[in-house]
Write a protein that holds these residues in place. Structure first.
Motif, PDB file in Angstrom:
ATOM      1  N   MET A 194     -14.379 -13.660 -41.522  1.00 22.80           N
ATOM      2  CA  MET A 194     -13.379 -13.113 -40.601  1.00 22.80           C
ATOM      3  C   MET A 194     -12.576 -14.235 -39.956  1.00 22.80           C
ATOM      4  SD  MET A 194     -15.105  -9.989 -38.698  1.00 22.80           S
ATOM      5  CE  MET A 194     -16.301  -8.994 -39.540  1.00 22.80           C
ATOM      6  N   LYS A 195     -11.304 -13.965 -39.769  1.00 24.61           N
ATOM      7  CA  LYS A 195     -10.432 -14.949 -39.096  1.00 24.61           C
ATOM      8  C   LYS A 195      -9.737 -14.260 -37.936  1.00 24.61           C
ATOM      9  CE  LYS A 195      -9.910 -18.857 -41.793  1.00 24.61           C
ATOM     10  NZ  LYS A 195     -10.750 -19.899 -41.253  1.00 24.61           N
ATOM     11  N   CYS A 196      -8.789 -13.366 -38.278  1.00 30.47           N
ATOM     12  CA  CYS A 196      -7.974 -12.786 -37.203  1.00 30.47           C
ATOM     13  C   CYS A 196      -8.719 -11.681 -36.453  1.00 30.47           C
ATOM     14  CB  CYS A 196      -6.660 -12.250 -37.760  1.00 30.47           C
ATOM     15  SG  CYS A 196      -6.856 -10.788 -38.791  1.00 30.47           S
ATOM     16  N   GLY A 197      -9.564 -10.935 -37.162  1.00 26.13           N
ATOM     17  CA  GLY A 197     -10.323  -9.853 -36.531  1.00 26.13           C
ATOM     18  C   GLY A 197      -9.523  -8.582 -36.324  1.00 26.13           C
ATOM     19  N   GLY A 233      -7.176  -7.146 -38.783  1.00 31.33           N
ATOM     20  CA  GLY A 233      -6.601  -6.528 -39.982  1.00 31.33           C
ATOM     21  C   GLY A 233      -5.305  -7.157 -40.470  1.00 31.33           C
ATOM     22  N   LYS A 234      -5.024  -8.409 -40.102  1.00 30.99           N
ATOM     23  CA  LYS A 234      -3.743  -9.013 -40.491  1.00 30.99           C
ATOM     24  C   LYS A 234      -3.882 -10.087 -41.582  1.00 30.99           C
ATOM     25  CE  LYS A 234      -1.107  -7.075 -37.285  1.00 30.99           C
ATOM     26  NZ  LYS A 234      -0.455  -5.851 -37.726  1.00 30.99           N
ATOM     27  N   CYS A 235      -4.938 -10.848 -41.567  1.00 27.48           N
ATOM     28  CA  CYS A 235      -4.960 -12.044 -42.416  1.00 27.48           C
ATOM     29  C   CYS A 235      -5.534 -11.793 -43.812  1.00 27.48           C
ATOM     30  CB  CYS A 235      -5.749 -13.165 -41.735  1.00 27.48           C
ATOM     31  SG  CYS A 235      -7.534 -12.871 -41.684  1.00 27.48           S
ATOM     32  N   GLY A 236      -6.323 -10.753 -43.984  1.00 23.66           N
ATOM     33  CA  GLY A 236      -6.879 -10.421 -45.293  1.00 23.66           C
ATOM     34  C   GLY A 236      -8.112 -11.223 -45.683  1.00 23.66           C
ATOM     35  N   HIS A 237      -8.533 -12.176 -44.851  1.00 23.71           N
ATOM     36  CA  HIS A 237      -9.686 -13.021 -45.215  1.00 23.71           C
ATOM     37  C   HIS A 237     -10.969 -12.236 -45.424  1.00 23.71           C
ATOM     38  CE1 HIS A 237      -7.504 -16.689 -44.050  1.00 23.71           C
ATOM     39  NE2 HIS A 237      -8.367 -17.250 -44.850  1.00 23.71           N
ATOM     40  N   CYS A 238     -11.125 -11.135 -44.711  1.00 25.09           N
ATOM     41  CA  CYS A 238     -12.405 -10.440 -44.699  1.00 25.09           C
ATOM     42  C   CYS A 238     -12.454  -9.282 -45.702  1.00 25.09           C
ATOM     43  CB  CYS A 238     -12.662  -9.875 -43.309  1.00 25.09           C
ATOM     44  SG  CYS A 238     -11.491  -8.579 -42.907  1.00 25.09           S
ATOM     45  N   TYR A 269     -11.488  -3.726 -45.056  1.00 29.91           N
ATOM     46  CA  TYR A 269     -11.393  -4.904 -44.201  1.00 29.91           C
ATOM     47  C   TYR A 269     -12.654  -4.920 -43.338  1.00 29.91           C
ATOM     48  CZ  TYR A 269      -6.483  -5.944 -45.224  1.00 29.91           C
ATOM     49  OH  TYR A 269      -5.308  -6.309 -45.825  1.00 29.91           O
ATOM     50  N   CYS A 286     -13.310  -6.573 -40.818  1.00 26.21           N
ATOM     51  CA  CYS A 286     -13.066  -6.663 -39.377  1.00 26.21           C
ATOM     52  C   CYS A 286     -12.651  -5.325 -38.768  1.00 26.21           C
ATOM     53  CB  CYS A 286     -12.008  -7.721 -39.072  1.00 26.21           C
ATOM     54  SG  CYS A 286     -10.352  -7.280 -39.623  1.00 26.21           S
TER      55      CYS A 286
HETATM   56  S1  FES Z   1     -10.300 -10.898 -40.340  1.00 31.30           S
HETATM   57 FE1  FES Z   1      -8.197 -10.894 -40.761  1.00 31.30          FE
HETATM   58  S2  FES Z   1      -7.943  -9.058 -41.843  1.00 31.30           S
HETATM   59 FE2  FES Z   1      -9.996  -8.997 -41.241  1.00 31.30          FE
END
Ligand code: FES
Ligand SMILES: Cc1cc2nc3c(=O)[nH]c(=O)nc-3n(C[C@H](O)[C@H](O)[C@H](O)COP(=O)(O)OP(=O)(O)OC[C@H]3O[C@@H](n4cnc5c(N)ncnc54)[C@H](O)[C@@H]3O)c2cc1C
Length: 226
Positions: free
Chosen positions: A190-193, A195-200, A206, A208
């Motif tokens: 997780m990065k942004c938490g 739903g924006k960055c797509g990392h998770c 998602y 997060c």
């Molecule tokens: S942590 Fe960025 S989209 Fe889920």
């Protein structure tokens, strides 16, 4: 951490214990290193909480089997203490906890308190023992043959390192637990938490937003998750 950055950290305390909340932070890099250097009373920025939690209220009346590996105990401790603070609402409380070594055991006072209680069945193991360790040695799945439970009354909550899930779920299913009775927390990347960055992302989910806590029946076909 102002001037340094941010990192995802789980809430470790139970919502039943109000007035403050607890985070447990392992020093591994820039942000966590800076947190460890904070003076008492310093200010940090916090955004959240994000994502889903174990739906404990749905499980009232059920027997609870909590399987925690390593620092997975940090977030699932919140669930354990919630159950302990509402003990009359739940059936059996079984906790299986595995650490890599005796030195890496977390919350040792609480582990001792859980193990001393008559209404908690607490089993513990370490992957590798040392001279101080008199308990079980072996990976967490070695604890499964030591417990018996009614698969039709039990909910199994699993939180730990990614490698652990597949093997714990095999053992849980050997004991007759249906997929719907297994809950997993996929706290990863997780990065942004928000739903924006797509990392998770795992397939179309998602972690997060849709997770990190999922019913296993919803994610079992996602090979990337296990
Ligand atoms: S942590 Fe960025 S989209 Fe889920
Ligand atoms: C949902 C979620 C919940 C989490 N909850 C917790 C929690 O409750 N407590 C907790 O402690 N952690 C938790 N984490 C993990 C934590 O967010 C990460 O460890 C985070 O990256 C720490 O940030 P940092 O800037 O301190 O480390 P980073 O600088 O991002 O470093 C991360 C990794 O890189 C390695 N690394 C850093 N610098 C170097 C270097 N110079 N050379 C080689 N390797 C290096 C570190 O060993 C570490 O493994 C959680 C993660 C997620 C996704």
């Amino acid at each position: 951490m102002f001037g340094t950055g941010e990192a995802p950290i789980s809430v470790s305390s139970s919502p039943t214990r109000t007035g403050s909340f607890e985070l447990v932070v392992r020093k591994v890099g820039n942000v966590t290193g800076a947190m460890h250097n904070l003076a008492e009373g310093a200010t940090v920025g916090i955004r959240g909480p994000f994502g889903t939690s174990v739906p404990v209220d749905e499980y009232k009346g059920k027997d609870m089997l909590i399987v925690a590996g390593g620092i997975g105990l940090v977030p699932v401790r919140s669930c354990i203490n919630y159950i302990l603070d509402n003990r009359q609402d739940f059936g059996r409380l079984m906790i299986l906890f595995g650490s890599r070594s005796p030195k890496e055991r977390l919350f040792t006072d609480e582990l001792a308190a859980w193990s001393a209680r008559d209404d908690v069945e607490f089993l513990e193991t370490v992957d590798k023992g040392d001279d101080t360790w008199k308990g079980n040695v072996g990976v967490i799945t070695t604890l499964f043959p030591k417990i018996d439970f009614d698969p039709d009354k039990t909910i199994c909550v699993v939180v730990g390192p990614p490698i652990m899930y597949r093997f714990v779920i095999i053992e849980a299913k050997k004991k007759g637990l249906a997929d719907e009775r297994i809950v997993v927390s996929l706290e990863r990347r997780m990065k942004c938490g928000v739903g924006k960055c797509g990392h998770c992302q795992i397939n179309n989910l998602y972690c997060c937003q849709d997770g990190p806590v999922f019913n296993y029946s919803k994610v079992k076909d996602y090979s990337e998750a296990f």
